[in-house]
Motif scaffolding. Structure first.
Motif, PDB file in Angstrom:
ATOM      1  N   PHE A   1       0.813  -1.218   0.000  1.00  0.00           N
ATOM      2  CA  PHE A   1       0.000   0.000   0.000  1.00  0.00           C
ATOM      3  C   PHE A   1       0.847   1.269   0.000  1.00  0.00           C
ATOM      4  CE2 PHE A   1      -2.598  -3.294   1.975  1.00  0.00           C
ATOM      5  CZ  PHE A   1      -3.749  -3.214   1.212  1.00  0.00           C
ATOM      6  N   SER A   2       2.079   1.168   0.455  1.00  0.00           N
ATOM      7  CA  SER A   2       2.931   2.345   0.565  1.00  0.00           C
ATOM      8  C   SER A   2       3.508   2.723  -0.796  1.00  0.00           C
ATOM      9  CB  SER A   2       4.079   2.063   1.540  1.00  0.00           C
ATOM     10  OG  SER A   2       4.973   3.142   1.566  1.00  0.00           O
ATOM     11  N   ARG A   3       3.437   3.997  -1.132  1.00  0.00           N
ATOM     12  CA  ARG A   3       4.044   4.474  -2.373  1.00  0.00           C
ATOM     13  C   ARG A   3       5.481   4.890  -2.070  1.00  0.00           C
ATOM     14  NH1 ARG A   3      -0.952   8.288  -4.480  1.00  0.00           N
ATOM     15  NH2 ARG A   3      -2.416   6.613  -4.909  1.00  0.00           N
ATOM     16  N   ASP A   4       6.370   3.902  -1.998  1.00  0.00           N
ATOM     17  CA  ASP A   4       7.763   4.181  -1.665  1.00  0.00           C
ATOM     18  C   ASP A   4       8.382   5.077  -2.724  1.00  0.00           C
ATOM     19  OD1 ASP A   4       7.427   2.561   0.511  1.00  0.00           O
ATOM     20  OD2 ASP A   4       8.231   0.779  -0.459  1.00  0.00           O
ATOM     21  N   VAL A   5       9.235   5.999  -2.272  1.00  0.00           N
ATOM     22  CA  VAL A   5       9.781   6.985  -3.206  1.00  0.00           C
ATOM     23  C   VAL A   5      11.303   7.045  -3.145  1.00  0.00           C
ATOM     24  CG1 VAL A   5       7.707   8.427  -3.176  1.00  0.00           C
ATOM     25  CG2 VAL A   5       9.522   8.893  -1.556  1.00  0.00           C
ATOM     26  N   GLY A   6      11.900   7.281  -4.296  1.00  0.00           N
ATOM     27  CA  GLY A   6      13.325   7.574  -4.400  1.00  0.00           C
ATOM     28  C   GLY A   6      13.467   9.030  -4.806  1.00  0.00           C
TER      29      GLY A   6
ATOM     30  N   ARG B   1       8.505   4.533   2.414  1.00  0.00           N
ATOM     31  CA  ARG B   1       9.947   4.349   2.602  1.00  0.00           C
ATOM     32  C   ARG B   1      10.629   5.256   1.578  1.00  0.00           C
ATOM     33  NH1 ARG B   1      10.472  -2.087   2.130  1.00  0.00           N
ATOM     34  NH2 ARG B   1       9.404  -1.582   0.181  1.00  0.00           N
ATOM     35  N   VAL B   2      11.718   5.874   1.976  1.00  0.00           N
ATOM     36  CA  VAL B   2      12.362   6.869   1.110  1.00  0.00           C
ATOM     37  C   VAL B   2      13.853   6.569   0.966  1.00  0.00           C
ATOM     38  CG1 VAL B   2      12.934   9.316   0.854  1.00  0.00           C
ATOM     39  CG2 VAL B   2      10.700   8.670   1.745  1.00  0.00           C
ATOM     40  N   ILE B   3      14.331   6.631  -0.262  1.00  0.00           N
ATOM     41  CA  ILE B   3      15.768   6.546  -0.533  1.00  0.00           C
ATOM     42  C   ILE B   3      16.175   7.844  -1.214  1.00  0.00           C
ATOM     43  CG2 ILE B   3      17.516   5.448  -1.974  1.00  0.00           C
ATOM     44  CD1 ILE B   3      16.407   2.795  -1.266  1.00  0.00           C
ATOM     45  N   ILE B   4      17.232   8.467  -0.692  1.00  0.00           N
ATOM     46  CA  ILE B   4      17.663   9.777  -1.188  1.00  0.00           C
ATOM     47  C   ILE B   4      19.113   9.699  -1.676  1.00  0.00           C
ATOM     48  CG2 ILE B   4      17.971  12.212  -0.606  1.00  0.00           C
ATOM     49  CD1 ILE B   4      15.939  11.909   1.575  1.00  0.00           C
ATOM     50  N   GLY B   5      19.349  10.267  -2.842  1.00  0.00           N
ATOM     51  CA  GLY B   5      20.713  10.360  -3.367  1.00  0.00           C
ATOM     52  C   GLY B   5      21.433  11.554  -2.767  1.00  0.00           C
ATOM     53  N   ILE B   6      22.662  11.332  -2.292  1.00  0.00           N
ATOM     54  CA  ILE B   6      23.469  12.408  -1.706  1.00  0.00           C
ATOM     55  C   ILE B   6      24.852  12.423  -2.359  1.00  0.00           C
ATOM     56  CG2 ILE B   6      22.318  12.396   0.549  1.00  0.00           C
ATOM     57  CD1 ILE B   6      24.783  10.715   1.544  1.00  0.00           C
ATOM     58  N   PRO B   7      25.531  13.577  -2.387  1.00  0.00           N
ATOM     59  CA  PRO B   7      26.892  13.629  -2.936  1.00  0.00           C
ATOM     60  C   PRO B   7      27.830  12.721  -2.140  1.00  0.00           C
ATOM     61  CG  PRO B   7      26.000  15.836  -2.706  1.00  0.00           C
ATOM     62  CD  PRO B   7      25.053  14.915  -1.996  1.00  0.00           C
TER      63      PRO B   7
ATOM     64  N   TRP C   1      10.952   5.364   6.944  1.00  0.00           N
ATOM     65  CA  TRP C   1      12.387   5.339   7.187  1.00  0.00           C
ATOM     66  C   TRP C   1      13.095   5.936   5.984  1.00  0.00           C
ATOM     67  CZ3 TRP C   1      14.500   2.800   3.257  1.00  0.00           C
ATOM     68  CH2 TRP C   1      14.033   1.548   2.849  1.00  0.00           C
ATOM     69  N   ALA C   2      14.310   6.370   6.192  1.00  0.00           N
ATOM     70  CA  ALA C   2      15.068   6.999   5.108  1.00  0.00           C
ATOM     71  C   ALA C   2      16.433   6.340   5.006  1.00  0.00           C
ATOM     72  CB  ALA C   2      15.227   8.497   5.363  1.00  0.00           C
TER      73      ALA C   2
ATOM     74  N   THR D   1      18.041   4.685   8.689  1.00  0.00           N
ATOM     75  CA  THR D   1      17.428   5.114   9.941  1.00  0.00           C
ATOM     76  C   THR D   1      15.968   4.722   9.884  1.00  0.00           C
ATOM     77  OG1 THR D   1      18.906   6.990  10.194  1.00  0.00           O
ATOM     78  CG2 THR D   1      16.825   7.083  11.384  1.00  0.00           C
ATOM     79  N   TYR D   2      15.483   4.043  10.902  1.00  0.00           N
ATOM     80  CA  TYR D   2      14.087   3.643  10.954  1.00  0.00           C
ATOM     81  C   TYR D   2      13.315   4.519  11.939  1.00  0.00           C
ATOM     82  CZ  TYR D   2      15.099  -0.627   8.401  1.00  0.00           C
ATOM     83  OH  TYR D   2      15.461  -1.519   7.437  1.00  0.00           O
ATOM     84  N   ALA D   3      12.093   4.849  11.573  1.00  0.00           N
ATOM     85  CA  ALA D   3      11.191   5.509  12.534  1.00  0.00           C
ATOM     86  C   ALA D   3      10.519   4.412  13.344  1.00  0.00           C
ATOM     87  CB  ALA D   3      10.141   6.315  11.786  1.00  0.00           C
ATOM     88  N   ILE D   4      10.523   4.538  14.671  1.00  0.00           N
ATOM     89  CA  ILE D   4       9.942   3.503  15.519  1.00  0.00           C
ATOM     90  C   ILE D   4       8.434   3.466  15.345  1.00  0.00           C
ATOM     91  CG2 ILE D   4       9.642   2.752  17.915  1.00  0.00           C
ATOM     92  CD1 ILE D   4      12.342   4.087  18.489  1.00  0.00           C
TER      93      ILE D   4
END
Length: 349
Positions: free
Chosen positions: A9-14, A105-111, A133-134, A343-346
């Motif tokens: 159900f979650s629309r996980d995003v990058g 759930r989120v995945i983020i690109g960083i330098p 979580w991110a 990192t997970y949100a409890i």
């Protein structure tokens, strides 16, 4: 089991959280948002007036009480609160917060060159913006995955991600980065080069947005078969009156050459640090360019001449990092070695 059902159900995003543009990839849907990383704010009331493309149109055109803010500088967060608001805006745009549905759930690109503090700032901004979580992935790794390079294989692949605020050069193998170099030179620096050139050569004051338009129109890193021209438009510093001057692509090439040369030197320095076995692989496969800077005319030829290697521009280079984050989301187990941290949100907030 619960996590798997939750994920249905979650629309996980990058997210490719870039200095110039932010792209959002939704699992199963592809890239759904590609907007400038700009937020317009009313200084009197503190209210946010616009985010993204609408806010960018205000750059340099606002009254005193309204400012158009770019919350990321050189690939890292310079204004935490505004970045958090921008992330929240984009996440909510693609993820309707119905009570029964989980947060994404989120995945983020960083330098690749950011500090631990800067990594933590990105994660906290994502968590506060509504992520369950991110996790973070280094931009050159995400770009390599998005470009379709064999990053999981025991062979060397080289990616050069030229963004708005940074240029990331990396050699990957077995799902990880072997050698990486990050310099705070990118499209924004080239725009500033053009602004400085207009001021130095013609006593003309022009805005960075105008400089960017000129760079896109006639900018190049290598001599063109047929040189083209356009007009500098701005305010004459001597008379204070509007003025228009015709300039050629050769002049713009001269203006941005210092930044282009630093990118080329960074690529050469990275190759010098790469183990010889991996250099042999790169010679066979070639160097791949991603990011908006890959669209600069002749940049592939310029790097190819300097390195004596084949240079390829990735398909749709602007979206490589965002597509890479989406591919990581699709198979977290496969790309686990490519992630920086998690990192997970409890409990959902």
């Amino acid at each position: 089991m619960f996590e798997a059902l939750w994920g249905l159900f979650s629309r996980d995003v990058g997210i490719d959280l870039g200095t110039a543009n932010t792209l959002v990839h939704v699992r199963g849907r592809g890239i759904v948002i590609s907007e400038p990383s700009v937020v317009a704010k009313d200084l009197k009331t503190g209210a946010i007036l616009a985010v993204g493309a609408e806010a960018k149109r205000m750059l340099g055109r606002t009254p005193q009480n309204i400012v158009a803010i770019r919350p990321l500088k050189d690939g890292v967060i310079s204004d935490f609160d505004i970045t958090e608001y921008m992330l929240k805006h984009f996440i909510h745009k693609v993820h309707d917060r119905v009570a029964l549905f989980p947060r994404p759930r989120v995945i983020i690109g960083i330098p690749s060159g950011v500090t631990e503090v800067e990594k933590r700032a990105v994660q906290e901004a994502a968590m506060n913006a509504g992520a369950r979580w991110a996790r973070l992935v280094e931009e050159p790794m995400a770009a390599a995955i998005g470009a379709g390079l064999p990053v999981q294989e025991p062979s060397g692949s080289m990616i050069v991600d030229i963004g708005g605020g940074t240029t990331e050069v990396a050699v990957t193998s077995l799902g990880g980065i072997v050698v990486a170099r990050s310099i705070r030179i990118g499209g924004d620096e080239m725009d500033q080069d053009i602004v400085s050139y207009a001021r130095r050569e013609f006593n003309l004051l022009m805005g960075e947005r105008t400089a960017e338009d000129i760079k896109i129109a006639i900018g190049s890193a290598y001599p063109l078969d047929e040189e083209v021209s356009t007009f500098f438009r701005g305010r004459d510093l001597l008379t204070g009156l509007p003025r228009s001057i015709e300039v050629t692509s050769a002049q713009i090439r001269e203006a941005i050459d210092p930044s282009v040369q630093q990118i080329v030197e960074s690529v050469k320095d990275t190759i010098e640090e790469t183990p010889p076995e991996l250099v042999a692989d790169i010679m066979d496969q070639g160097i791949y360019l991603a990011g908006g800077g890959a669209l600069l005319r002749g940049i592939d030829t310029r790097i190819s001449e300097a390195t004596q290697m084949a240079v390829h521009i990735a398909d749709d280079p602007l979206t490589c990092v965002a597509r890479g984050t989406g591919m990581v989301l699709e198979d977290l187990v496969k790309y686990s070695r490519s992630l920086v941290t998690e990192t997970y949100a409890i409990m959902p907030r």
